[in-house]
Design a protein around this motif. Sequence first.
Motif, PDB file in Angstrom:
ATOM      1  N   LEU A 256      31.544  59.707  95.669  1.00  0.00           N
ATOM      2  CA  LEU A 256      31.546  60.219  94.305  1.00  0.00           C
ATOM      3  C   LEU A 256      30.782  61.542  94.314  1.00  0.00           C
ATOM      4  O   LEU A 256      29.754  61.671  94.966  1.00  0.00           O
ATOM      5  N   GLN A 257      31.300  62.519  93.573  1.00  0.00           N
ATOM      6  CA  GLN A 257      30.670  63.844  93.598  1.00  0.00           C
ATOM      7  C   GLN A 257      29.796  64.060  92.373  1.00  0.00           C
ATOM      8  O   GLN A 257      30.206  63.717  91.249  1.00  0.00           O
ATOM      9  N   GLU A 258      28.665  64.677  92.600  1.00  0.00           N
ATOM     10  CA  GLU A 258      27.727  65.011  91.528  1.00  0.00           C
ATOM     11  C   GLU A 258      28.445  65.822  90.433  1.00  0.00           C
ATOM     12  O   GLU A 258      29.188  66.771  90.731  1.00  0.00           O
ATOM     13  N   GLY A 259      28.242  65.419  89.176  1.00  0.00           N
ATOM     14  CA  GLY A 259      28.813  66.182  88.055  1.00  0.00           C
ATOM     15  C   GLY A 259      30.274  65.894  87.786  1.00  0.00           C
ATOM     16  O   GLY A 259      30.880  66.536  86.934  1.00  0.00           O
ATOM     17  N   HIS A 260      30.870  64.922  88.494  1.00  0.00           N
ATOM     18  CA  HIS A 260      32.245  64.506  88.210  1.00  0.00           C
ATOM     19  C   HIS A 260      32.201  63.142  87.509  1.00  0.00           C
ATOM     20  O   HIS A 260      31.215  62.413  87.634  1.00  0.00           O
ATOM     21  N   SER A 261      33.274  62.805  86.814  1.00  0.00           N
ATOM     22  CA  SER A 261      33.318  61.542  86.058  1.00  0.00           C
ATOM     23  C   SER A 261      34.497  60.713  86.557  1.00  0.00           C
ATOM     24  O   SER A 261      35.534  61.272  86.928  1.00  0.00           O
ATOM     25  N   TYR A 262      34.340  59.419  86.507  1.00  0.00           N
ATOM     26  CA  TYR A 262      35.316  58.544  87.170  1.00  0.00           C
ATOM     27  C   TYR A 262      35.655  57.308  86.336  1.00  0.00           C
ATOM     28  O   TYR A 262      34.859  56.885  85.491  1.00  0.00           O
ATOM     29  N   ARG A 263      36.837  56.748  86.653  1.00  0.00           N
ATOM     30  CA  ARG A 263      37.138  55.365  86.255  1.00  0.00           C
ATOM     31  C   ARG A 263      37.428  54.640  87.561  1.00  0.00           C
ATOM     32  O   ARG A 263      38.419  54.928  88.240  1.00  0.00           O
ATOM     33  N   ILE A 264      36.548  53.716  87.951  1.00  0.00           N
ATOM     34  CA  ILE A 264      36.699  53.055  89.241  1.00  0.00           C
ATOM     35  C   ILE A 264      36.377  51.564  89.142  1.00  0.00           C
ATOM     36  O   ILE A 264      35.597  51.142  88.300  1.00  0.00           O
ATOM     37  N   SER A 265      36.957  50.825  90.077  1.00  0.00           N
ATOM     38  CA  SER A 265      36.731  49.374  90.117  1.00  0.00           C
ATOM     39  C   SER A 265      35.721  49.050  91.204  1.00  0.00           C
ATOM     40  O   SER A 265      35.650  49.756  92.213  1.00  0.00           O
ATOM     41  N   GLY A 266      34.974  47.994  91.015  1.00  0.00           N
ATOM     42  CA  GLY A 266      34.020  47.572  92.029  1.00  0.00           C
ATOM     43  C   GLY A 266      33.548  46.156  91.754  1.00  0.00           C
ATOM     44  O   GLY A 266      34.022  45.480  90.832  1.00  0.00           O
ATOM     45  N   THR A 267      32.610  45.724  92.581  1.00  0.00           N
ATOM     46  CA  THR A 267      32.044  44.377  92.449  1.00  0.00           C
ATOM     47  C   THR A 267      30.542  44.519  92.220  1.00  0.00           C
ATOM     48  O   THR A 267      29.874  45.276  92.942  1.00  0.00           O
ATOM     49  N   VAL A 268      30.037  43.803  91.249  1.00  0.00           N
ATOM     50  CA  VAL A 268      28.601  43.874  90.962  1.00  0.00           C
ATOM     51  C   VAL A 268      27.838  43.348  92.178  1.00  0.00           C
ATOM     52  O   VAL A 268      28.132  42.258  92.685  1.00  0.00           O
ATOM     53  N   ALA A 269      26.891  44.192  92.654  1.00  0.00           N
ATOM     54  CA  ALA A 269      26.185  43.841  93.896  1.00  0.00           C
ATOM     55  C   ALA A 269      24.796  43.275  93.636  1.00  0.00           C
ATOM     56  O   ALA A 269      24.297  42.473  94.427  1.00  0.00           O
ATOM     57  N   THR A 270      24.161  43.702  92.558  1.00  0.00           N
ATOM     58  CA  THR A 270      22.790  43.225  92.289  1.00  0.00           C
ATOM     59  C   THR A 270      22.663  42.821  90.825  1.00  0.00           C
ATOM     60  O   THR A 270      23.407  43.317  89.975  1.00  0.00           O
ATOM     61  N   ARG A 271      21.705  41.952  90.557  1.00  0.00           N
ATOM     62  CA  ARG A 271      21.452  41.545  89.170  1.00  0.00           C
ATOM     63  C   ARG A 271      20.966  42.736  88.364  1.00  0.00           C
ATOM     64  O   ARG A 271      20.095  43.466  88.855  1.00  0.00           O
ATOM     65  N   PRO A 272      21.448  42.943  87.134  1.00  0.00           N
ATOM     66  CA  PRO A 272      20.957  44.053  86.317  1.00  0.00           C
ATOM     67  C   PRO A 272      19.457  43.935  86.062  1.00  0.00           C
ATOM     68  O   PRO A 272      18.929  42.832  85.893  1.00  0.00           O
ATOM     69  N   ALA A 273      18.776  45.083  86.059  1.00  0.00           N
ATOM     70  CA  ALA A 273      17.326  45.098  85.816  1.00  0.00           C
ATOM     71  C   ALA A 273      17.025  46.110  84.720  1.00  0.00           C
ATOM     72  O   ALA A 273      17.684  47.150  84.635  1.00  0.00           O
ATOM     73  N   THR A 274      16.043  45.790  83.874  1.00  0.00           N
ATOM     74  CA  THR A 274      15.660  46.721  82.815  1.00  0.00           C
ATOM     75  C   THR A 274      14.479  47.543  83.288  1.00  0.00           C
ATOM     76  O   THR A 274      13.450  47.001  83.706  1.00  0.00           O
ATOM     77  N   LEU A 275      14.633  48.878  83.251  1.00  0.00           N
ATOM     78  CA  LEU A 275      13.576  49.773  83.716  1.00  0.00           C
ATOM     79  C   LEU A 275      12.662  50.167  82.569  1.00  0.00           C
ATOM     80  O   LEU A 275      12.984  49.947  81.402  1.00  0.00           O
ATOM     81  N   LYS A 276      11.564  50.815  82.927  1.00  0.00           N
ATOM     82  CA  LYS A 276      10.664  51.376  81.913  1.00  0.00           C
ATOM     83  C   LYS A 276      11.489  52.335  81.052  1.00  0.00           C
ATOM     84  O   LYS A 276      12.312  53.089  81.589  1.00  0.00           O
ATOM     85  N   GLY A 277      11.322  52.281  79.751  1.00  0.00           N
ATOM     86  CA  GLY A 277      12.127  53.144  78.882  1.00  0.00           C
ATOM     87  C   GLY A 277      13.360  52.434  78.368  1.00  0.00           C
ATOM     88  O   GLY A 277      14.084  52.968  77.532  1.00  0.00           O
ATOM     89  N   GLY A 278      13.632  51.210  78.890  1.00  0.00           N
ATOM     90  CA  GLY A 278      14.732  50.420  78.347  1.00  0.00           C
ATOM     91  C   GLY A 278      16.076  50.678  78.993  1.00  0.00           C
ATOM     92  O   GLY A 278      17.087  50.112  78.573  1.00  0.00           O
ATOM     93  N   HIS A 279      16.155  51.540  80.029  1.00  0.00           N
ATOM     94  CA  HIS A 279      17.428  51.769  80.709  1.00  0.00           C
ATOM     95  C   HIS A 279      17.746  50.547  81.579  1.00  0.00           C
ATOM     96  O   HIS A 279      16.839  49.953  82.164  1.00  0.00           O
ATOM     97  N   VAL A 280      19.035  50.199  81.659  1.00  0.00           N
ATOM     98  CA  VAL A 280      19.422  49.021  82.449  1.00  0.00           C
ATOM     99  C   VAL A 280      20.279  49.477  83.644  1.00  0.00           C
ATOM    100  O   VAL A 280      21.210  50.263  83.469  1.00  0.00           O
ATOM    101  N   THR A 281      19.939  48.998  84.841  1.00  0.00           N
ATOM    102  CA  THR A 281      20.681  49.429  86.048  1.00  0.00           C
ATOM    103  C   THR A 281      21.157  48.222  86.852  1.00  0.00           C
ATOM    104  O   THR A 281      20.584  47.135  86.750  1.00  0.00           O
ATOM    105  N   PHE A 282      22.184  48.460  87.658  1.00  0.00           N
ATOM    106  CA  PHE A 282      22.620  47.454  88.641  1.00  0.00           C
ATOM    107  C   PHE A 282      23.372  48.186  89.745  1.00  0.00           C
ATOM    108  O   PHE A 282      23.801  49.327  89.573  1.00  0.00           O
ATOM    109  N   GLY A 283      23.509  47.520  90.884  1.00  0.00           N
ATOM    110  CA  GLY A 283      24.278  48.096  91.987  1.00  0.00           C
ATOM    111  C   GLY A 283      25.728  47.672  91.876  1.00  0.00           C
ATOM    112  O   GLY A 283      26.022  46.539  91.501  1.00  0.00           O
ATOM    113  N   LEU A 284      26.633  48.595  92.175  1.00  0.00           N
ATOM    114  CA  LEU A 284      28.071  48.305  92.146  1.00  0.00           C
ATOM    115  C   LEU A 284      28.647  48.684  93.500  1.00  0.00           C
ATOM    116  O   LEU A 284      28.490  49.827  93.943  1.00  0.00           O
TER     117      LEU A 284
END
Length: 420
Positions: A256-284
């Motif tokens: 994936l290239q920096e500054g480009h936008s995508y529609r892509i399929s994948g498999t969730v790799a890690t449990r979502p985690a809530t970061l400081k500031g309330g942002h939520v992340t997970f690995g795909l």
Amino acid sequence: MVFTYIGLDDTDSPQGMCTTYIGALLARSLVHAGMRVTDARLIRLNPNVTWKTRGNAAIALEADGEPDLAFEIACGLVSSHSELACDGTHPGVVVMEHRPGPAFYHKAVQGFCTVEEATTVLTDEDALFRGYKLGRGLIGATAAVAAELPDETTELLVYRRSGAFGTKRLVDPSSFFLADLATRPDTWDTVDIPNNTVVCVPHTPDPVLFGIRGETPFHVARARGFIRTEPTGMEMVYRTNQGTDAHLETQPDGQLQEGHSYRISGTVATRPATLKGGHVTFGLTISASTVTCIAFEPTKQFRQVIRGLLPGDSIVVTGSCKKRSLNLEKIGVTGMVRNVVRESPFCPSCGSRMTSAGRNKGYKCRLCKARVFVPGEREIARDITPGWYEVPSSARRHLARPLVRGLPDDAGGIERSPGE
Ligand code: ATP
């Protein structure tokens, strides 16, 4: 009859002005000069361009009249109305008799272009063009003229009277909720119902009082009829690529290239985690690599959907690659794993709950002393169901296609979304 295509961009600054406003003035000036304005387009370009002022918009008009006269009028307006004193403002005006092919537009909406690439297109078209200062606006101006709109929407922009620029906007919020109620799903992003806010009134010191987005000029005009505000100035209807997902690439080649936008399929790799500031992340996991996906705090309720994902779920995501993460706009949940927890089993002899007999020693029954080695399993209901989910109106990017317009073309096999 001579057709003239006019493009404008990069006229504003954080302190004021808006290229759409100069476009509206230009349309009136061309009519005043005896031309017929046959098309007006508001074209959003790559939302990840860091040197944009606000929403990376450019304007293109089509008129029947002499290119030289149109160019003179357009340059006159851009010279007198642009925020030329602002360091980041570098206007561009282009006028040509033929529309260039769409390739330059596609690059500008999905990737990055240079001023030199724009001037090559302009020279090939024998265009009249003028770049002010660094002339960066030639990129957006050229792309707006070159844009093709296989899918299009409408925006009605209502401007303030010039004496009111920079002052607090006086609007009746309830009239926007009424307009939304009466015209949605044919209009969208007028208000954000779950967050109880009006979203179509800007907070910046530009000339826009409000903008209504919808499927056709008829739908936005209908919504406009409900709205009550301070006395208004000009009004302008543009055809746009807003709400069409035109920025998304669907076949990323390699990384994936920096500054480009995508529609892509994948498999969730890690449990979502809530970061400081309330942002939520997970690995795909996409093909062989894993990227971090982020739902930022302003995406509000959308984060709750993200928190409901589990490793192994199959999803389709849309969003932009920034700092090597994917900033989410929408997700389609296409396949869900069972949420099974392992726990002490019930005793097969007497039915009471067993307890652990120690590490790798299975389970024992305190009452009848029975032993088993296989743990019990309990399935917990998932918090989400298959379907497409999106950020709320207040966090939506201009180009992102709202689900109210229907599911994405390649919906990942999903036929309906939750709540439909
Ligand atoms: P305005 O109302 O003035 O158009 P804006 O938020 O739309 O404000 P601009 O001030 O126009 O942003 O700044 C965006 C600049 O980036 C313009 O000079 C435009 O030509 C340029 N630009 C747009 N898309 C791209 C792209 N894909 N690659 C490089 N430059 C781009």
